[in-house]
Each structure stands twice: as C-alpha cells, then as structure tokens.
Design a protein around this motif. Sequence first.
Motif, PDB file in Angstrom:
ATOM      1  N   TRP A  92     -17.232  14.656  -3.320  1.00  0.00           N
ATOM      2  CA  TRP A  92     -16.957  15.089  -4.567  1.00  0.00           C
ATOM      3  C   TRP A  92     -17.094  16.830  -4.668  1.00  0.00           C
ATOM      4  N   HIS A  93     -18.160  17.326  -3.764  1.00  0.00           N
ATOM      5  CA  HIS A  93     -18.227  18.547  -3.745  1.00  0.00           C
ATOM      6  C   HIS A  93     -17.275  19.202  -2.834  1.00  0.00           C
ATOM      7  N   ARG A  94     -16.977  18.601  -1.838  1.00  0.00           N
ATOM      8  CA  ARG A  94     -15.780  18.878  -0.581  1.00  0.00           C
ATOM      9  C   ARG A  94     -14.475  18.797  -1.245  1.00  0.00           C
ATOM     10  N   GLU A  95     -14.166  17.821  -1.908  1.00  0.00           N
ATOM     11  CA  GLU A  95     -12.622  17.427  -2.369  1.00  0.00           C
ATOM     12  C   GLU A  95     -12.342  17.648  -3.688  1.00  0.00           C
ATOM     13  N   MET A  96     -13.367  17.615  -4.653  1.00  0.00           N
ATOM     14  CA  MET A  96     -13.127  17.487  -5.916  1.00  0.00           C
ATOM     15  C   MET A  96     -13.079  18.755  -6.755  1.00  0.00           C
ATOM     16  N   LEU A  97     -13.755  19.860  -6.390  1.00  0.00           N
ATOM     17  CA  LEU A  97     -14.362  21.020  -6.923  1.00  0.00           C
ATOM     18  C   LEU A  97     -12.947  21.379  -8.035  1.00  0.00           C
ATOM     19  N   ASN A  98     -11.668  21.464  -7.581  1.00  0.00           N
ATOM     20  CA  ASN A  98     -10.429  22.180  -8.160  1.00  0.00           C
ATOM     21  C   ASN A  98     -10.009  20.994  -8.896  1.00  0.00           C
ATOM     22  N   ARG A  99     -10.073  19.691  -8.641  1.00  0.00           N
ATOM     23  CA  ARG A  99      -9.556  18.618  -9.145  1.00  0.00           C
ATOM     24  C   ARG A  99      -7.956  18.387  -8.797  1.00  0.00           C
ATOM     25  N   VAL A 100      -7.821  18.920  -7.638  1.00  0.00           N
ATOM     26  CA  VAL A 100      -6.418  18.833  -7.252  1.00  0.00           C
ATOM     27  C   VAL A 100      -6.124  17.407  -6.505  1.00  0.00           C
ATOM     28  N   TYR A 101      -6.982  16.868  -6.659  1.00  0.00           N
ATOM     29  CA  TYR A 101      -6.783  15.258  -5.990  1.00  0.00           C
ATOM     30  C   TYR A 101      -7.062  14.238  -7.034  1.00  0.00           C
ATOM     31  N   TRP A 102      -6.634  13.244  -6.901  1.00  0.00           N
ATOM     32  CA  TRP A 102      -7.125  12.023  -7.692  1.00  0.00           C
ATOM     33  C   TRP A 102      -7.946  11.056  -6.703  1.00  0.00           C
ATOM     34  N   PRO A 103      -9.219  10.845  -7.085  1.00  0.00           N
ATOM     35  CA  PRO A 103      -9.684   9.610  -6.101  1.00  0.00           C
ATOM     36  C   PRO A 103      -9.189   8.331  -6.382  1.00  0.00           C
ATOM     37  N   ARG A 104      -8.544   7.520  -5.336  1.00  0.00           N
ATOM     38  CA  ARG A 104      -7.959   6.253  -5.704  1.00  0.00           C
ATOM     39  C   ARG A 104      -8.652   5.223  -4.628  1.00  0.00           C
ATOM     40  N   LEU A 105      -8.819   4.073  -4.987  1.00  0.00           N
ATOM     41  CA  LEU A 105      -9.037   3.063  -4.060  1.00  0.00           C
ATOM     42  C   LEU A 105      -7.497   2.402  -3.676  1.00  0.00           C
ATOM     43  N   VAL A 106      -7.200   2.526  -2.346  1.00  0.00           N
ATOM     44  CA  VAL A 106      -5.954   2.183  -2.007  1.00  0.00           C
ATOM     45  C   VAL A 106      -6.184   1.046  -0.643  1.00  0.00           C
ATOM     46  N   PRO A 107      -5.107   0.328  -0.604  1.00  0.00           N
ATOM     47  CA  PRO A 107      -4.996  -0.807   0.230  1.00  0.00           C
ATOM     48  C   PRO A 107      -4.790  -0.197   1.636  1.00  0.00           C
ATOM     49  N   VAL A 108      -5.511  -0.277   2.708  1.00  0.00           N
ATOM     50  CA  VAL A 108      -5.441   0.104   3.918  1.00  0.00           C
ATOM     51  C   VAL A 108      -5.507  -1.176   4.842  1.00  0.00           C
ATOM     52  N   LYS A 109      -4.605  -1.144   6.000  1.00  0.00           N
ATOM     53  CA  LYS A 109      -4.774  -2.094   6.949  1.00  0.00           C
ATOM     54  C   LYS A 109      -5.365  -1.475   8.088  1.00  0.00           C
ATOM     55  N   VAL A 110      -6.485  -2.204   8.555  1.00  0.00           N
ATOM     56  CA  VAL A 110      -7.191  -1.697   9.907  1.00  0.00           C
ATOM     57  C   VAL A 110      -6.938  -2.631  11.014  1.00  0.00           C
ATOM     58  N   ARG A 114      -6.832  -6.604   9.488  1.00  0.00           N
ATOM     59  CA  ARG A 114      -7.746  -6.732   8.345  1.00  0.00           C
ATOM     60  C   ARG A 114      -7.147  -5.726   7.163  1.00  0.00           C
ATOM     61  N   ARG A 115      -7.307  -6.214   6.068  1.00  0.00           N
ATOM     62  CA  ARG A 115      -6.892  -5.327   4.893  1.00  0.00           C
ATOM     63  C   ARG A 115      -8.346  -5.037   3.943  1.00  0.00           C
ATOM     64  N   ILE A 116      -8.357  -3.782   3.851  1.00  0.00           N
ATOM     65  CA  ILE A 116      -9.516  -3.260   2.951  1.00  0.00           C
ATOM     66  C   ILE A 116      -8.983  -2.382   1.946  1.00  0.00           C
ATOM     67  N   ARG A 117     -10.001  -2.257   0.834  1.00  0.00           N
ATOM     68  CA  ARG A 117      -9.449  -0.966  -0.063  1.00  0.00           C
ATOM     69  C   ARG A 117     -10.131   0.112   0.306  1.00  0.00           C
ATOM     70  N   ALA A 118      -9.809   1.265   0.380  1.00  0.00           N
ATOM     71  CA  ALA A 118     -10.468   2.503   0.786  1.00  0.00           C
ATOM     72  C   ALA A 118     -10.382   3.574  -0.456  1.00  0.00           C
ATOM     73  N   LEU A 119     -11.387   4.222  -0.466  1.00  0.00           N
ATOM     74  CA  LEU A 119     -11.247   5.628  -1.108  1.00  0.00           C
ATOM     75  C   LEU A 119     -10.390   6.688  -0.581  1.00  0.00           C
ATOM     76  N   ALA A 120      -9.264   7.267  -1.066  1.00  0.00           N
ATOM     77  CA  ALA A 120      -8.503   8.145  -0.603  1.00  0.00           C
ATOM     78  C   ALA A 120      -8.181   9.140  -1.752  1.00  0.00           C
ATOM     79  N   PHE A 121      -8.062  10.419  -1.216  1.00  0.00           N
ATOM     80  CA  PHE A 121      -7.841  11.568  -2.048  1.00  0.00           C
ATOM     81  C   PHE A 121      -6.365  11.738  -2.250  1.00  0.00           C
ATOM     82  N   VAL A 122      -5.729  11.440  -3.256  1.00  0.00           N
ATOM     83  CA  VAL A 122      -4.223  11.515  -3.750  1.00  0.00           C
ATOM     84  C   VAL A 122      -3.905  12.992  -4.418  1.00  0.00           C
ATOM     85  N   ALA A 123      -2.995  13.413  -3.899  1.00  0.00           N
ATOM     86  CA  ALA A 123      -2.559  14.685  -4.516  1.00  0.00           C
ATOM     87  C   ALA A 123      -1.857  14.594  -5.909  1.00  0.00           C
ATOM     88  N   ASP A 124      -2.514  15.517  -6.779  1.00  0.00           N
ATOM     89  CA  ASP A 124      -2.059  15.390  -8.193  1.00  0.00           C
ATOM     90  C   ASP A 124      -0.821  16.561  -8.287  1.00  0.00           C
TER      91      ASP A 124
END
Length: 194
Positions: A92-110, A114-124
């Motif tokens: 949050w300190h690194r990515e969210m100070l300006n609130r330019v990103y939305w934190p989202r749980l997104v589906p990722v294939k590893v 295997r499918r997981i849900r991962a936190l990613a920072f999506v552009a607003d």
Amino acid sequence: MEMAQFIAQLPRGDLWVFGYGSLMWSPGFRYQERSTGRLHGYHRALCILSNRYRGTPERPGLVMGLCRGGSCWGMAFRVPAARVRRVLQMLWHREMLNRVYWPRLVPVKVRRGRRIRALAFVADPGHRQFVRELDLHGRARLVAQGIGERGNCMDYIRNTIRHMEQLGVRDPHLERVLEAADRLCNGGRQRRKV
C-alpha cells in the motif's frame, strides 16, 4: 480503496501477488513461493505518469499499469498467511499513495495450469496520472526524461524486458519505446539492442 477494506474482502490464508513491472523483479517482500503466471483480461501498458518513483512533478516519467483487454505474463508470489498484513502495508505504501491503481484479486494461471487468485494493481483510467492517448514518440520522451526516487524509467523498462525474456516472452511495444527513448538520450544514434 483503503487497505482495511481490501483485507476485509480477502479469503483467509495465503495471498498471491501478481507482478507485471518492477514487482516482478523487485518485489520488496519475502515470499514462500514464486511462479510465472499469465493473467487473462488485462494487458501491461505504459500508461501512468510517475512523479515520484520514476520522475518528478516537473519532469514526470512513465510507468506500467494493467489495462483491460488481452493478457499479461508476469510473476506470482505466494505470501504466507502470517505475513499477509505486513506485506500489504508495504505494498500500500509503495503502490497506493496516489491511488492511481485499483487493488484487485484477479485470476492467474501459474505452473502446470494451476489457477489462483492474486492481488494485482490495475490502472485507474479516471485518475489524473493516467495517460490515454500518446504516440510512441510521446511515450519515449517521458521515458527518456523520467528519473525519480527509485531510478530512471529507462532502467525500469530495461529490467522489465529482461525479466520477461527470462519468462520466454517479449513485449515488442515496450522494446520500441525503449529504443526510441535510447535514441533521444543519445542524440539520435541507435544503441545496442536490449
């Protein structure tokens, strides 16, 4: 979104974090496992004006965000449950100070499908630092001038390209932007390829 709101929505247990830019090669936190991953429904884009890490308010740089459509290769990191809150505070300190990103749980294939849900920072796309329309030269100019707290934009993009190559993928657009920025910095002379 505030961190407490995000935590309240998280399932209990470990947390996966998806890195597609500097988080891929410099996560800044300890993790228990990492895996290459592919996110469908979003693509990596140079779309965020950086006035702190890779630029200043007077001379902004340009950094990456996830935008809707396509897919994106990156690195997924599994954070053990006992460390999730501490890692989220750091992120949050690194990515969210300006609130330019939305934190989202997104589906990722590893690995091994295997499918997981991962936190990613999506552009607003509604944020004042989001860049909508900019041609190759405009992006290259911002990359060439961007120097901030964590270094310059050219190194940021160069490191991202190198780590993508280690994953076995290329991003021709990023490569073209870096080549054009190199030419701007070298008086029009072409430097060696990345």
